[in-house]
Design an enzyme around this catalytic site. Structure first.
Site, PDB file in Angstrom:
ATOM      1  N   HIS A  95      51.770  42.297  -6.101  1.00  0.00           N
ATOM      2  CA  HIS A  95      53.096  42.329  -5.484  1.00  0.00           C
ATOM      3  C   HIS A  95      53.521  40.811  -5.337  1.00  0.00           C
ATOM      4  O   HIS A  95      54.616  40.806  -5.963  1.00  0.00           O
ATOM      5  CB  HIS A  95      52.947  42.953  -4.053  1.00  0.00           C
TER       6      HIS A  95
HETATM    7  C1  BDR Z   1      52.190  43.414   0.575  1.00  0.00           C
HETATM    8  O1  BDR Z   1      51.139  43.606   1.586  1.00  0.00           O
HETATM    9  C2  BDR Z   1      50.302  42.474   1.521  1.00  0.00           C
HETATM   10  O2  BDR Z   1      48.967  43.204   1.803  1.00  0.00           O
HETATM   11  C3  BDR Z   1      50.448  42.158   0.187  1.00  0.00           C
HETATM   12  O3  BDR Z   1      49.955  40.422   0.245  1.00  0.00           O
HETATM   13  C4  BDR Z   1      51.676  42.263  -0.059  1.00  0.00           C
HETATM   14  O4  BDR Z   1      52.588  41.056   0.512  1.00  0.00           O
HETATM   15  C5  BDR Z   1      52.128  44.446  -0.311  1.00  0.00           C
HETATM   16  O5  BDR Z   1      52.728  45.603   0.421  1.00  0.00           O
END
Ligand code: BDR
Ligand code: CA
Length: 324
Positions: free
Chosen positions: A251
């Protein structure tokens, strides 16, 4: 793919607000490895994937591991504005960096808190000079917006990893983790009036790492690449089968990749609001795709990515890092 008003070629001055976090670590390393295009003024840590003490430690450890021990790392909010804290330990492990051997950082500790650091940096900057990149819950940024509205003209743009529309949620059926973890903060940031680019699950679910990516990173770089490579392996708690065998979304690095290579992404300008009350929809990002609200767009929503090219870029950059 194209973005008509993408970041462009000039060197960007950014502050990276994060909660490392496995994919946060990849984002930090990619930014550090891209100093020709990105001037990283500092990193601010927030409670999110794991508690603040751990995200702050991890950010300092990552700067040292990547050969940039002088990047200032400031601790910020240790809880959301209103709601009770939630974590994502299931995906990131108790250390936040499951799969990586984390060492205690050796360098001196910054005592100035995140909000003060961001405010001081903005105050000392020209109008529209600083880009705020946020890849964790938006608590720190919301506090800056609330406490220092006079400094908002200094913000060139806010680039967020958070939210979801067409992809559905990853914490509840409606909500993505970063927005769900502090929806009240997200609502403040989304409404702050500065240009906003949002990398939600709609796009990050197109950037899927597989073990072959981790193997390439481990083989092709220096010590930082070798030690961070396991982060491209699907996390223990990831929903692998949903994305195909042994594939999981990366992400947070999408934000940095977008600053570096906007042509790898497609965007649409839309009105977006954050739900702060719904029983089933708390923390969801409501995108007005068809203009039915009549509101002006407040966000550039990232809709598509060339996922393989984004991963190539991330791997190529992190492979450059050396730890003297
Ligand atoms: C986001 O949630 C976190 O667990 C990850 O680091 C990312 O920023 C994805 O939904
Ligand atoms: Ca994160």
């Amino acid at each position: 793919m194209n973005t008509s008003t993408g970041p462009g070629a000039t060197r960007r001055r950014i502050i990276l607000d994060c909660d490392p976090g496995r994919d946060d670590a990849i984002a930090i390393a990619t930014a550090l490895a891209s100093s020709a295009e990105i001037e990283l003024a500092g990193i601010t840590a927030v409670a999110g994937n794991v508690p603040l003490e751990i995200t702050w430690r991890n950010a300092r450890f990552l700067c040292e591991l990547c050969g940039y021990p002088d990047i200032p790392v400031h601790a910020g909010a240790d809880r959301p504005l209103v709601r009770e804290p939630v974590t994502a330990v299931r995906h990131h492990g108790e250390s936040g960096l499951e799969g990586v051997e984390v060492e205690m950082p050796a360098g001196p500790i910054e005592t100035r808190r995140a909000v003060g650091f961001i405010a001081d940096t903005l105050r000392a900057s020209r109008d529209q000079e600083v880009t705020l990149v946020a890849v964790g819950p938006l608590t720190n940024l919301a506090l800056v917006v609330r406490e220092h509205p006079d400094l908002m003209p200094k913000v060139r743009e806010i680039v967020v990893m958070g939210g979801a529309s067409r992809a559905g949620g990853n914490v509840t059926p409606a909500a993505e983790f970063n927005v769900y973890a502090d929806p009240h903060a997200a609502a403040i940031v989304f409404d702050c009036g500065r240009p906003l680019t949002v990398h939600g699950l709609d796009v990050t679910h197109q950037v899927l790492a597989a073990p072959r990516h981790a193997e390439r990173l481990a083989a092709g770089g220096g010590e930082p690449a070798r030690r961070l490579a396991p982060l491209l392996h699907p996390a223990a708690g990831s929903r692998g089968p949903r994305f195909g065998p042994e594939r999981s979304p990366i992400h947070d690095p999408c934000t940095i990749a977008w600053l570096l290579r906007p042509e790898l992404f497609a965007t649409e300008s839309v009105p977006v609001t954050v739900e702060t009350e719904g029983v089933h929809t708390m923390g969801s990002t409501v995108v007005d795709w068809w203009g039915v609200t009549g509101r002006e767009p407040n966000a550039r929503w990232v809709t598509e990515a060339d996922g393989e090219a984004v991963l190539d870029l991330v791997i190529e950059r992190i492979a450059r890092l050396r730890n003297p």
